[in-house]
Every structure is written in C-alpha cells, then in structure tokens.
Design a protein around this motif. Structure first.
Motif, PDB file in Angstrom:
ATOM      1  N   GLU A 132       0.829  -1.210   0.000  1.00  0.00           N
ATOM      2  CA  GLU A 132       0.000   0.000   0.000  1.00  0.00           C
ATOM      3  C   GLU A 132       0.861   1.257   0.000  1.00  0.00           C
ATOM      4  OE1 GLU A 132      -4.094  -1.165   2.275  1.00  0.00           O
ATOM      5  OE2 GLU A 132      -2.518  -0.232   3.453  1.00  0.00           O
ATOM      6  N   TYR A 133       0.290   2.293  -0.584  1.00  0.00           N
ATOM      7  CA  TYR A 133       0.919   3.613  -0.585  1.00  0.00           C
ATOM      8  C   TYR A 133      -0.150   4.635  -0.210  1.00  0.00           C
ATOM      9  CZ  TYR A 133       2.950   7.917  -2.410  1.00  0.00           C
ATOM     10  OH  TYR A 133       3.410   9.190  -2.546  1.00  0.00           O
ATOM     11  N   HIS A 171       9.058   9.328  -0.267  1.00  0.00           N
ATOM     12  CA  HIS A 171       8.669   9.508  -1.661  1.00  0.00           C
ATOM     13  C   HIS A 171       8.529   8.159  -2.345  1.00  0.00           C
ATOM     14  CE1 HIS A 171       9.152  13.820  -1.537  1.00  0.00           C
ATOM     15  NE2 HIS A 171      10.281  13.624  -0.874  1.00  0.00           N
ATOM     16  N   LEU A 172       7.444   8.015  -3.071  1.00  0.00           N
ATOM     17  CA  LEU A 172       7.204   6.793  -3.810  1.00  0.00           C
ATOM     18  C   LEU A 172       8.342   6.498  -4.787  1.00  0.00           C
ATOM     19  CD1 LEU A 172       5.346   4.448  -4.527  1.00  0.00           C
ATOM     20  CD2 LEU A 172       4.187   5.963  -6.136  1.00  0.00           C
ATOM     21  N   LEU A 207      14.413   1.774  -5.741  1.00  0.00           N
ATOM     22  CA  LEU A 207      15.039   0.685  -4.996  1.00  0.00           C
ATOM     23  C   LEU A 207      14.545  -0.670  -5.501  1.00  0.00           C
ATOM     24  CD1 LEU A 207      14.972   2.253  -1.447  1.00  0.00           C
ATOM     25  CD2 LEU A 207      17.024   1.580  -2.689  1.00  0.00           C
ATOM     26  N   LEU A 208      13.239  -0.771  -5.751  1.00  0.00           N
ATOM     27  CA  LEU A 208      12.684  -2.024  -6.261  1.00  0.00           C
ATOM     28  C   LEU A 208      13.162  -2.307  -7.685  1.00  0.00           C
ATOM     29  CD1 LEU A 208       9.136  -1.749  -4.712  1.00  0.00           C
ATOM     30  CD2 LEU A 208      10.843  -3.530  -4.228  1.00  0.00           C
ATOM     31  N   GLY A 264       3.685  14.510 -10.644  1.00  0.00           N
ATOM     32  CA  GLY A 264       2.421  14.600  -9.915  1.00  0.00           C
ATOM     33  C   GLY A 264       2.284  13.548  -8.830  1.00  0.00           C
ATOM     34  N   TYR A 265       2.999  12.428  -8.973  1.00  0.00           N
ATOM     35  CA  TYR A 265       2.956  11.384  -7.947  1.00  0.00           C
ATOM     36  C   TYR A 265       3.563  11.864  -6.632  1.00  0.00           C
ATOM     37  CZ  TYR A 265       2.151   8.220 -11.927  1.00  0.00           C
ATOM     38  OH  TYR A 265       1.669   7.603 -13.044  1.00  0.00           O
ATOM     39  N   ASN A 266       4.402  12.906  -6.700  1.00  0.00           N
ATOM     40  CA  ASN A 266       5.040  13.429  -5.484  1.00  0.00           C
ATOM     41  C   ASN A 266       4.063  14.170  -4.589  1.00  0.00           C
ATOM     42  OD1 ASN A 266       7.552  12.445  -6.278  1.00  0.00           O
ATOM     43  ND2 ASN A 266       8.020  14.300  -7.416  1.00  0.00           N
TER      44      ASN A 266
END
Length: 133
Positions: free
Chosen positions: A56-57, A67-68, A74-75, A100-102
């Motif tokens: 989940e995020y 931050h996503l 990393l993944l 925009g994800y930020n």
C-alpha cells in the motif's frame, strides 16, 4: 477498549520463524498501515527471492514523509517492475514516473513483478498496455 502490546518482527525474522522453506516467495503482500516502506527495505533477504509483491501507498505513517519514487527506484534496482494496481487495470510506474505522484498521496495499491518471472511480467505489461491503449 484496552491497548495490547504485540511483538514486532522484521520480515526476515518472521520468515525465519514461521516459514520453513528457503525457496522462492511467490507472493508477498504487505499491509502495515504506513510502515510498508520500512518492511520492504528493512534488510530483507525475503524480498530478494520474491516473485510478486503488493503493498500500500498512502499518507499515513511513515509514507507521509517518504517519496514513492525512492521505493520504485530501490525495487527497480532489485529487478522489480511496479504498477499502480486498479480493478482490471495496471499503470506502470517504473520508468514512467510523473512529478504529480510526489504530491498525490491517496491510498492505493502497488503491484510489482520480478522481471525474472517472464510470463507474469509479460502479462502485467500487456494489461498496462491495454489500460493506456
């Protein structure tokens, strides 16, 4: 309602204690109400043998200050391709990250496939392509 203390485990210590096999982890689903990033990157050898990962995020817990993009990078470095997961739809985030994800921190699930899993990785990428197309 009374509070109860529960033992806390790392992903590795939990796996060592409760999972007998040292083989692959086919599916790893993490739902720790905001501590997902901590579980993912808390020195886990379990992640290194995982084929499919979902977590989940949102803005609750430690995600509020993280931050996503950091998690996705990393993944990616561990061989995973990550997608926003919707009902019958996937939207790739790995190498398709938007600024925009930020600022968008709404609740959502991410689905990640290890690229060594060629059939599943192709199927997920095909769903992404049909989502955008």
């Amino acid at each position: 309602i009374a509070c109860v203390e529960l033992p806390m485990n790392t992903l590795d210590s939990y796996a060592h204690k409760f999972i007998k096999s040292k083989g692959p982890v086919n599916i790893l689903q993490i739902d720790t109400e905001g501590a997902d990033f901590d579980v993912l990157f808390g020195d886990s050898s379990v992640l290194d043998r995982t084929h499919y990962l979902e977590f989940e995020y949102h803005s609750i817990g430690n995600w509020g200050g993280l931050h996503l993009l950091d998690a996705v990078k990393l993944l990616n470095g561990k061989g995973f391709t990550c997608y926003w997961a919707g009902v019958g739809k996937l939207w790739r985030i790995t190498e398709c990250y938007f600024d925009g994800y930020n600022v968008w921190h709404a609740w959502s699930n991410l689905a990640c496939v290890h690229r060594s899993q060629k059939n599943l990785a192709k199927r997920m990428e095909d769903i992404f392509l049909s989502t955008i197309g």
